[in-house]
Design an enzyme around this catalytic site. Structure first.
Site, short mmCIF file in Angstrom:
data_model
loop_
_atom_site.label_atom_id
_atom_site.label_comp_id
_atom_site.label_asym_id
_atom_site.label_seq_id
_atom_site.Cartn_x
_atom_site.Cartn_y
_atom_site.Cartn_z
N GLU A 68 0.85 -1.20 0.00
CA GLU A 68 0.00 0.00 0.00
C GLU A 68 0.88 1.25 0.00
OE1 GLU A 68 -0.17 2.16 2.72
OE2 GLU A 68 1.08 1.02 4.09
N LYS A 125 8.06 -0.68 -1.75
CA LYS A 125 7.42 0.11 -0.69
C LYS A 125 8.47 0.73 0.23
CE LYS A 125 4.66 1.83 2.35
NZ LYS A 125 3.67 1.06 3.11
N CYS A 159 4.89 5.05 9.43
CA CYS A 159 5.54 4.52 8.23
C CYS A 159 7.01 4.92 8.10
CB CYS A 159 4.76 4.95 6.99
SG CYS A 159 3.14 4.18 6.83
N LYS A 202 1.16 14.72 11.72
CA LYS A 202 0.84 15.54 10.56
C LYS A 202 -0.63 15.92 10.65
CE LYS A 202 -0.07 13.60 6.60
NZ LYS A 202 -0.02 12.83 5.32
N ARG A 232 1.91 8.49 16.76
CA ARG A 232 3.05 7.59 16.81
C ARG A 232 4.31 8.29 16.30
NH1 ARG A 232 0.37 2.46 13.87
NH2 ARG A 232 -0.70 4.19 12.81
#
Length: 436
Positions: free
Chosen positions: A148, A204, A260, A322, A329
């Site tokens: 993703e 990714k 991420c 953000k 996190r």
């Protein structure tokens, strides 16, 4: 097409809902009763613009359902997407226990379904899962990697109108199946790349690491700007105008965070070391990012008196890593909060959606405001940490009235130094001249 989705976290819920929106029958499964009850009631367990309406509509039209029964989700599925967490271990590598457990259950229930791993996993995970399942007696399984590329705060748009779709498979028939599934999402001509599984897995990590690297690069340049009197905004414009570079992800800030970038860069570092490659740029990307958070905090503490800052009081706007998410996190704001608290500084915080997530961890160590202006009351400085739209054009008259001293530390460069000077503020930002 009948689709099963394992995991109703950020990736699983967005993915399953968007597949339902294009006419597929989707069943999402999770092991947490509270989460499933919440979803069955049409509510989502995290903040993501536009997602709740999409969930409610597809539930009403009976294309989307939620269950705790793995059997119900997987038994008739043509494709089963594994969207479970892969948290970092102490060494930075990814914990694959949830992926392995999910794959075992899927193979046991429906050996004919395509097992598509959408979770972010290290290179070779699909091969490891396949070998593990074959040893358990499950032969001739169909597996694919389908990473993703969702941005929190814009996930629905990213899923419905992706820049690209990446599918890793060595079977031509699976390639055709994924082309059919994703056809409604790429009608405008954005590409669907079919590649080998290991390349898909690495794509990714490489993408996120490169984006993180751009941010760290600009933040390091911003530190140099502070020393030589240059303006990072003008540099960003000049650099980004180069078509070989482009303007994206060149905005300096107090640092990147979230679920991420930090995790994926650490996983790349771990992979590189495991394979005997020295990850120089990746290591520096993480180090610069961490340094940027502390550099910002140090400037605030120094302004407040350094060793004499104990007992001072600041306001903080923004806690999420953000805008448009409640995800805290590895948020840079919390690194700064920790440094301020360690220095004995009192902090009043406000965030449009992330307050409850922070309160669960910090309790009465912080003061919590009900709105942005209330947060400034009695504070000796305002720190802007998240680029929420409502912070972009505040009533500075109200801000000034609330603050003991008209001082702003802007961790997102939301305001113009000269305008802040005219308004009577002492203003500090990232890589730009101070306004006094």
């Amino acid at each position: 097409m009948k689709i099963g989705v394992i995991g109703t976290g950020y990736v699983g819920l967005v993915t399953g809902t968007c597949f339902a929106e294009t006419g597929n029958d989707v069943v999402c499964v999770d092991t947490i009763q509270e989460k499933i009850d919440c979803l069955k009631g049409g509510k989502i367990p995290f903040y993501e613009p536009g997602l709740e309406d999409l969930v409610q509509r597809n539930m009403k039209e009976k294309r989307l359902s939620f269950t705790m029964s793995m059997e119900e989700a997987v038994k008739d599925a043509e494709i089963t997407f594994i969207c479970v967490g892969t948290p970092s271990k102490a060494d930075g590598s990814a914990n694959l226990d949830y992926v392995m457990t999910a794959a075992e259950q899927v193979a046991r229930i429906n050996a004919q379904t395509v097992i598509a791993i959408k979770s972010t996993v290290p290179v070779g995970t699909n091969d490891c899962v396949r070998e593990h399942l074959e040893k358990a007696g499950h032969q001739n399984l169909s597996m694919a990697s389908n990473p993703e590329f969702l941005r929190e705060g814009a996930a629905v748009q990213d899923c419905m109108l992706p820049d690209r779709v990446v599918v890793g498979t060595n079977k031509p028939e699976l390639a055709e199946l994924f082309k059919k599934l994703y056809a409604p999402f790429i009608r405008t001509g954005n590409p669907l790349f079919i590649m080998d599984i290991r390349s898909a897995e690495l794509t990714k990590y490489a993408a996120n690491s490169l984006l993180a690297m751009r941010i760290s690069f600009m933040n390091e340049i911003s530190m140099i700007c502070d020393k030589v009197g240059a303006d990072i905004t003008k540099i960003r414009q000049g650099v980004g105008a180069d078509r070989r570079i482009g303007p994206q992800y060149l905005f300096p800030s107090v640092g990147f965070g979230g679920s991420c970038f930090p995790k994926d860069v650490r996983a790349m570092v771990s992979l590189a070391k495991e394979k005997g490659v020295k990850p120089r740029l990746l290591n520096e990307t993480l180090e610069v990012n961490e340094a940027q958070k502390h550099y910002f905090a140090d400037r605030v503490i120094e302004y407040l008196g350094g060793d004499k800052a104990k007992g001072k009081h600041v306001a903080m706007w923004g806690l999420a890593f953000k805008a448009k998410t409640d995800d805290v996190r590895e948020s840079p704001a919390l690194t700064v909060v920790d440094r301020l608290l360690d220095a004995g500084i009192q902090v009043t915080v406000y965030d449009p959606v992330a307050i409850s997530n922070v309160k669960a961890d910090y309790g009465d160590r912080l003061l919590y405001a009900e709105d942005s202006y209330m947060a400034t009351e009695g504070a000796e400085a305002l720190l802007v940490m998240t680029e929420w739209n409502q912070f972009r054009h505040p009533n500075f008259g109200k801000v000034k009235l609330g603050l003991k001293s008209p001082v702003v530390f802007d961790g997102r460069n939301l305001y113009e130094p000269e305008e802040m000077k005219v308004l009577g503020f002492e203003y500090f930002s990232i890589g730009r001249p101070e306004a006094n």
